[in-house]
Design an enzyme around this catalytic site. Sequence first.
Site, mmCIF file in Angstrom:
data_model
loop_
_atom_site.group_PDB
_atom_site.id
_atom_site.type_symbol
_atom_site.label_atom_id
_atom_site.label_comp_id
_atom_site.label_asym_id
_atom_site.label_seq_id
_atom_site.Cartn_x
_atom_site.Cartn_y
_atom_site.Cartn_z
ATOM 1 N N SER A 203 -65.498 0.365 -4.044
ATOM 2 C CA SER A 203 -65.683 -0.548 -5.228
ATOM 3 C C SER A 203 -66.112 -1.774 -5.119
ATOM 4 C CB SER A 203 -64.051 -0.107 -6.045
ATOM 5 O OG SER A 203 -64.228 0.003 -7.083
ATOM 6 N N ASP A 357 -68.473 9.156 -12.127
ATOM 7 C CA ASP A 357 -68.971 7.436 -11.958
ATOM 8 C C ASP A 357 -69.485 6.484 -12.586
ATOM 9 O OD1 ASP A 357 -67.503 5.127 -10.927
ATOM 10 O OD2 ASP A 357 -68.141 5.981 -8.242
ATOM 11 N N HIS A 387 -64.592 7.746 -9.931
ATOM 12 C CA HIS A 387 -64.185 6.539 -9.205
ATOM 13 C C HIS A 387 -63.238 6.508 -8.734
ATOM 14 C CE1 HIS A 387 -65.523 2.726 -8.246
ATOM 15 N NE2 HIS A 387 -64.307 1.804 -8.518
#
Length: 413
Positions: A203, A357, A387
């Site tokens: 991320s 995501d 995600h």
Amino acid sequence: MMMMMMGTMMTGLLLPLAGAAVLAAAVLLVLGSIAFDASHAEVPPGLERPARLRLLHASRVGTAVLGRIAENLHICTQIQFVRFLRSRRRLGGDAGLLFREAKFKEVPVAIYQPKAPSAGQRRGVLYLHGGGWVLGSIRTHDNICRYIARESESVVVSVEYRLAPEHTYPAPLNDCLAAATQFLEAAEDYGVDKTRVAIAGDSAGGNLAAAVCQALAGRPGLARVRAQVLLYPVLQGADFNLPSYQQNRAVPLLFRERAAFYYLQYVNGSASFLGDVLEGAHVPAKLQLQHRKWLSAENLPKEFKARGYRPSVPTACEDDAYEAVKALSTPACSPLLADDAVLRLLPETFLLTCEYDVLRDDGLLYKKRLEENGVKVTWCHVAHGFHGIISFFGSFPSGKKGLEDVVTFVKSL
Ligand SMILES: *[C@@H]1O[C@H](CO)[C@@H](O)[C@H](O)[C@H]1NC(C)=O
């Protein structure tokens, strides 16, 4: 006398009653907010373990609401509250690993070293945790780091870089760069072959990992980074209307608005320009034109537009928004927007994307650019993933599979 007794009785009764009422109101507020938010969340049928994901999301929302209450009561800020709750995990309990904390050029790190004797020097992995540059720590990602160290028999160094909004760009990136440089310079002190060091992150950590690799690409006097491992990375802050942003705008655990909110915390320390940024009104026309060849939905394989996509209408740029967040569309914050000359120097790449995501297309577009520039990409697409799934590898089989693929890749280095 009688009146006084009555009065005391009343207070004796009223105080606990009032306390109970406040508590009940707080519980109702939290439950109400969870229900409200959960009703806005979309959990598409293709997702793995949807009920489990809803529960996970509800607990996140509950934490956020409690944090908001704490902030309103001036106990602490909401962000501090969430950080505190997520950081209670104990560190480093693993019989097969030597664990220690240290500092790499003033930046705190956690080092995980396999205890078993090794014939030669090991591989190294510098790990940059996710959490939107705002949350996360070596504690929240301890399980992932231990898993990689143990299963790939590598030395993992997890970096406690400074967080936004207290520390905005470039402080977090500079911390990661400093730690990476130190690890590459002193690899041998940790039994690591300095030519086999990978830089990894998930991320926002994937954003930092990509930016560190670009900064170090071609830097003289330092061992070359062997590989980058990018797990659902954030790669650009110029366009929040790509197909994956539209298709997954309200899929837990990362909503579209939240993604932009975190980015703004990183580059500006506040989210004042959230509306402009979501519309794309923070990028001047000239830059938009320049980005088009890299950012266009045209560059995505057809199957990724099948769940729906409406081309966004170009918006006029708001000068104050551009001024406040202009770092957002520079390569240091948006590695997808770096020149070909930089991309050509990048190391072999492992890239993980999840179908559900908002950041899926950031990954897909970077993959295309890397490959066009001759960089080898090992791509793992988690078809039923959301995600953040890697962090829950204990309860989501696709997350486990993704992490196993990371290990396989690291072992190939
Ligand atoms: C964020 O934007 C505001 C408004 O333009 C500006 O005054 C402030 O300096 C910016 N903060 C940072 C850290 O760039």
